[in-house]
Design a protein around this motif. Structure first.
Motif, PDB file in Angstrom:
ATOM      1  N   LYS C  14      12.407  -0.400  -0.212  1.00 21.43           N
ATOM      2  CA  LYS C  14      11.164   0.353  -0.412  1.00 21.43           C
ATOM      3  C   LYS C  14      11.175   1.030  -1.783  1.00 21.43           C
ATOM      4  O   LYS C  14      12.072   1.822  -2.089  1.00 21.43           O
ATOM      5  CB  LYS C  14      11.014   1.428   0.661  1.00 21.43           C
ATOM      6  CG  LYS C  14      10.854   0.870   2.068  1.00 21.43           C
ATOM      7  CD  LYS C  14      10.161   1.901   2.969  1.00 21.43           C
ATOM      8  CE  LYS C  14      10.113   1.429   4.393  1.00 21.43           C
ATOM      9  NZ  LYS C  14      11.436   1.523   5.061  1.00 21.43           N
ATOM     10  N   VAL C  15      10.177   0.721  -2.595  1.00 17.83           N
ATOM     11  CA  VAL C  15      10.059   1.325  -3.925  1.00 17.83           C
ATOM     12  C   VAL C  15      10.027   2.848  -3.800  1.00 17.83           C
ATOM     13  O   VAL C  15      10.663   3.573  -4.570  1.00 17.83           O
ATOM     14  CB  VAL C  15       8.800   0.807  -4.650  1.00 17.83           C
ATOM     15  CG1 VAL C  15       8.612   1.530  -5.970  1.00 17.83           C
ATOM     16  CG2 VAL C  15       8.901  -0.705  -4.878  1.00 17.83           C
ATOM     17  N   GLN C  16       9.309   3.335  -2.782  1.00 22.77           N
ATOM     18  CA  GLN C  16       9.155   4.782  -2.615  1.00 22.77           C
ATOM     19  C   GLN C  16      10.509   5.477  -2.400  1.00 22.77           C
ATOM     20  O   GLN C  16      10.718   6.588  -2.910  1.00 22.77           O
ATOM     21  CB  GLN C  16       8.220   5.069  -1.432  1.00 22.77           C
ATOM     22  CG  GLN C  16       7.743   6.521  -1.352  1.00 22.77           C
ATOM     23  CD  GLN C  16       6.835   6.898  -2.518  1.00 22.77           C
ATOM     24  OE1 GLN C  16       5.966   6.119  -2.915  1.00 22.77           O
ATOM     25  NE2 GLN C  16       7.026   8.082  -3.066  1.00 22.77           N
ATOM     26  N   GLY C  90       7.654 -13.019  -2.409  1.00 21.41           N
ATOM     27  CA  GLY C  90       7.049 -11.693  -2.543  1.00 21.41           C
ATOM     28  C   GLY C  90       7.954 -10.573  -2.075  1.00 21.41           C
ATOM     29  O   GLY C  90       7.714  -9.409  -2.406  1.00 21.41           O
ATOM     30  N   ASP C  91       8.994 -10.887  -1.291  1.00 25.44           N
ATOM     31  CA  ASP C  91       9.946  -9.849  -0.868  1.00 25.44           C
ATOM     32  C   ASP C  91      10.749  -9.342  -2.071  1.00 25.44           C
ATOM     33  O   ASP C  91      10.757  -9.963  -3.134  1.00 25.44           O
ATOM     34  CB  ASP C  91      10.908 -10.401   0.189  1.00 25.44           C
ATOM     35  CG  ASP C  91      10.273 -10.479   1.583  1.00 25.44           C
ATOM     36  OD1 ASP C  91       9.133 -10.017   1.754  1.00 25.44           O
ATOM     37  OD2 ASP C  91      10.932 -11.029   2.486  1.00 25.44           O
ATOM     38  N   ILE C  92      11.430  -8.227  -1.862  1.00 23.56           N
ATOM     39  CA  ILE C  92      12.094  -7.518  -2.961  1.00 23.56           C
ATOM     40  C   ILE C  92      13.607  -7.603  -2.819  1.00 23.56           C
ATOM     41  O   ILE C  92      14.180  -6.964  -1.952  1.00 23.56           O
ATOM     42  CB  ILE C  92      11.654  -6.033  -2.962  1.00 23.56           C
ATOM     43  CG1 ILE C  92      10.147  -5.923  -3.174  1.00 23.56           C
ATOM     44  CG2 ILE C  92      12.416  -5.244  -4.020  1.00 23.56           C
ATOM     45  CD1 ILE C  92       9.599  -4.499  -3.071  1.00 23.56           C
ATOM     46  N   PRO C  93      14.283  -8.386  -3.668  1.00 22.07           N
ATOM     47  CA  PRO C  93      15.757  -8.401  -3.624  1.00 22.07           C
ATOM     48  C   PRO C  93      16.401  -7.173  -4.262  1.00 22.07           C
ATOM     49  O   PRO C  93      17.483  -6.777  -3.848  1.00 22.07           O
ATOM     50  CB  PRO C  93      16.152  -9.650  -4.417  1.00 22.07           C
ATOM     51  CG  PRO C  93      14.912 -10.275  -4.902  1.00 22.07           C
ATOM     52  CD  PRO C  93      13.736  -9.439  -4.539  1.00 22.07           C
ATOM     53  N   VAL C  94      15.740  -6.600  -5.268  1.00 19.96           N
ATOM     54  CA  VAL C  94      16.423  -5.526  -6.005  1.00 19.96           C
ATOM     55  C   VAL C  94      15.416  -4.515  -6.550  1.00 19.96           C
ATOM     56  O   VAL C  94      14.304  -4.878  -6.934  1.00 19.96           O
ATOM     57  CB  VAL C  94      17.272  -6.112  -7.170  1.00 19.96           C
ATOM     58  CG1 VAL C  94      16.399  -6.769  -8.224  1.00 19.96           C
ATOM     59  CG2 VAL C  94      18.178  -5.067  -7.816  1.00 19.96           C
ATOM     60  N   ILE C  95      15.827  -3.261  -6.535  1.00 18.70           N
ATOM     61  CA  ILE C  95      15.053  -2.186  -7.188  1.00 18.70           C
ATOM     62  C   ILE C  95      16.022  -1.326  -7.988  1.00 18.70           C
ATOM     63  O   ILE C  95      17.080  -0.946  -7.492  1.00 18.70           O
ATOM     64  CB  ILE C  95      14.348  -1.268  -6.160  1.00 18.70           C
ATOM     65  CG1 ILE C  95      13.433  -2.073  -5.236  1.00 18.70           C
ATOM     66  CG2 ILE C  95      13.547  -0.173  -6.880  1.00 18.70           C
ATOM     67  CD1 ILE C  95      12.812  -1.225  -4.121  1.00 18.70           C
ATOM     68  N   ILE C  96      15.629  -1.028  -9.228  1.00 12.52           N
ATOM     69  CA  ILE C  96      16.348  -0.057 -10.057  1.00 12.52           C
ATOM     70  C   ILE C  96      15.346   1.032 -10.415  1.00 12.52           C
ATOM     71  O   ILE C  96      14.239   0.722 -10.874  1.00 12.52           O
ATOM     72  CB  ILE C  96      16.847  -0.670 -11.376  1.00 12.52           C
ATOM     73  CG1 ILE C  96      17.471  -2.039 -11.164  1.00 12.52           C
ATOM     74  CG2 ILE C  96      17.741   0.303 -12.130  1.00 12.52           C
ATOM     75  CD1 ILE C  96      18.926  -2.118 -11.106  1.00 12.52           C
ATOM     76  N   ALA C  97      15.704   2.277 -10.220  1.00  9.38           N
ATOM     77  CA  ALA C  97      14.843   3.389 -10.629  1.00  9.38           C
ATOM     78  C   ALA C  97      15.665   4.381 -11.427  1.00  9.38           C
ATOM     79  O   ALA C  97      16.814   4.669 -11.065  1.00  9.38           O
ATOM     80  CB  ALA C  97      14.232   4.078  -9.410  1.00  9.38           C
ATOM     81  N   VAL C  98      15.095   4.858 -12.529  1.00 12.06           N
ATOM     82  CA  VAL C  98      15.798   5.782 -13.432  1.00 12.06           C
ATOM     83  C   VAL C  98      14.845   6.890 -13.856  1.00 12.06           C
ATOM     84  O   VAL C  98      13.725   6.607 -14.291  1.00 12.06           O
ATOM     85  CB  VAL C  98      16.276   5.051 -14.710  1.00 12.06           C
ATOM     86  CG1 VAL C  98      17.026   6.016 -15.618  1.00 12.06           C
ATOM     87  CG2 VAL C  98      17.133   3.840 -14.379  1.00 12.06           C
ATOM     88  N   SER C  99      15.296   8.134 -13.741  1.00 18.96           N
ATOM     89  CA  SER C  99      14.480   9.248 -14.222  1.00 18.96           C
ATOM     90  C   SER C  99      15.145   9.891 -15.428  1.00 18.96           C
ATOM     91  O   SER C  99      16.371   9.894 -15.553  1.00 18.96           O
ATOM     92  CB  SER C  99      14.283  10.288 -13.123  1.00 18.96           C
ATOM     93  OG  SER C  99      15.522  10.798 -12.687  1.00 18.96           O
ATOM     94  N   SER C 100      14.306  10.423 -16.313  1.00 16.57           N
ATOM     95  CA  SER C 100      14.838  11.094 -17.497  1.00 16.57           C
ATOM     96  C   SER C 100      13.799  12.042 -18.057  1.00 16.57           C
ATOM     97  O   SER C 100      12.627  11.986 -17.686  1.00 16.57           O
ATOM     98  CB  SER C 100      15.221  10.064 -18.563  1.00 16.57           C
ATOM     99  OG  SER C 100      14.073   9.394 -19.002  1.00 16.57           O
ATOM    100  N   ALA C 101      14.246  12.924 -18.937  1.00 18.09           N
ATOM    101  CA  ALA C 101      13.313  13.845 -19.593  1.00 18.09           C
ATOM    102  C   ALA C 101      12.384  13.049 -20.505  1.00 18.09           C
ATOM    103  O   ALA C 101      11.187  13.317 -20.576  1.00 18.09           O
ATOM    104  CB  ALA C 101      14.075  14.900 -20.376  1.00 18.09           C
ATOM    105  N   HIS C 102      12.931  12.071 -21.222  1.00 18.28           N
ATOM    106  CA  HIS C 102      12.147  11.297 -22.175  1.00 18.28           C
ATOM    107  C   HIS C 102      12.207   9.815 -21.829  1.00 18.28           C
ATOM    108  O   HIS C 102      13.250   9.303 -21.444  1.00 18.28           O
ATOM    109  CB  HIS C 102      12.640  11.578 -23.595  1.00 18.28           C
ATOM    110  CG  HIS C 102      12.555  13.036 -23.922  1.00 18.28           C
ATOM    111  ND1 HIS C 102      11.350  13.682 -24.103  1.00 18.28           N
ATOM    112  CD2 HIS C 102      13.515  13.987 -24.024  1.00 18.28           C
ATOM    113  CE1 HIS C 102      11.576  14.963 -24.329  1.00 18.28           C
ATOM    114  NE2 HIS C 102      12.875  15.183 -24.285  1.00 18.28           N
TER     115      HIS C 102
END
Lengths: 80, 140, 140, 80
Positions: C14-16, C90-102
């Protein structure tokens, strides 16, 4: 000839208007209008710089304005 | 088939909406950028942000970015959504989503779109602090 | 506070979930990459993909990528989720999420993570076609 | 001395095993084991190449194997 002036962002605050009709003595360029506006609304000098859009498109300084043009004062954008 | 979606709204932006628009059986990857409201700027605490736009022109400029991204990069679809009105810390001012067969193009197009949006789209952000407010980027 | 999340699961990704993990009041942007199963590869129609992993080692390698991304780039948090088992178009094998100030750092870290995952993490993909199946990357 | 061998991906299909216990005559290197495996399971030559992981870490060719090591045959990975 008459044009419409729109002010956005900080320009609205400085000029105290969102939208006014404005009388030009003759067909004149965007650059000439910018100079006029800085004389009429000296507070606009408080903005770092501003661009002009004519009829919803960014305009170069040498564009000649026409009757009924919608001319927007575009302070530095900060979306995103 | 429409392969671009641009939106300016005072509703909350939804990552899923952008994802669903760009997702496609022919695409192998989706790159997304989600802007979020930070709790501080230049070490000063932010209470809320207020976004306003020159909406018809902003939509045109967003459409230009979407069209240019499709022309420049090997991508399938692109969505560019921007919120206006008052946003709280953690709220989402902007989402860009790009799908493509190969991921490199999706990343490049996504970064191009957000970089260009911040330069050209007539949207303005006023930062509210406890002791005042300031139009971002506007002062010398 | 934990700033990395790595997961291998046979449940739907899940992306969320990844978004919620990395989102942070101090961050101004989140870059995500979502892999999706394409309907074709080398012009051949794919019916489904089957992912298997050497799970304990794959988790270690994913954790190394997350830790290295935090060390290399100015980012807040990173999530790396991978699915195993049978996936449909259409299914999702992988998700990468990264947060940063910039945002630049978030994009760089996200691309670094997916590029490295594809090189080092012991996960294997078998493509199923109407007339057979093939282990991806395995043949000379 | 005994080690455990694990096979993954295409290697499982080629060898017909997931996991076996395997007897080494003496302490030997990863490279020596690779050569032995190619003799014992010639079908492994059908893989483009394979890496070896020892106790869940990628191993260089000169690493010396120890009793009870868990040795995985890692065909080219294709996650993501």
């Amino acid at each position: 000839m008459k044009i419409q002036l729109l002010f956005f962002g900080i320009a609205t605050d400085l000029v105290g208007e969102n939208s006014i009709f404005y009388e030009l003595n003759s067909e004149e360029t965007v650059l000439a209008l910018k100079k006029e506006l800085l004389l009429k609304y000296p507070k606009l000098k408080n903005i770092d710089e501003f661009a002009i859009a004519v009829n919803e498109e960014y305009a170069e300084d040498d564009l000649v304005l026409r009757e009924n043009d919608v001319v927007a004062i575009i302070p530095p954008v900060s979306g995103g | 088939m429409k392969n671009t979606a641009v939106l300016i709204t005072s509703e909350k932006l939804k990552v899923q909406d952008c994802y669903d628009f760009v997702q496609d059986a022919a695409c192998g990857g989706i790159a997304l950028f989600v802007g979020t409201v930070r709790n501080s700027t230049k070490n000063k605490e932010v209470s809320l942000l207020d976004f306003s736009s020159y909406e018809p022109m902003a939509l045109k400029e967003m459409q230009k970015i979407a069209d240019l991204a499709l022309a420049k990069f090997q991508i399938h679809k692109i969505a560019i959504h921007h919120a206006v009105g008052e946003l709280q810390i953690g709220d989402i001012p902007v989402i860009i989503a790009v799908s493509s067969a190969h991921r490199k193009a999706a990343f490049e197009a996504c970064e191009f779109a957000i970089d260009t949006l911040k330069e050209t789209v007539p949207i303005w952000k006023k930062e509210h602090f406890n002791d005042g407010e300031v139009w971002v980027n506007s002062h010398p």
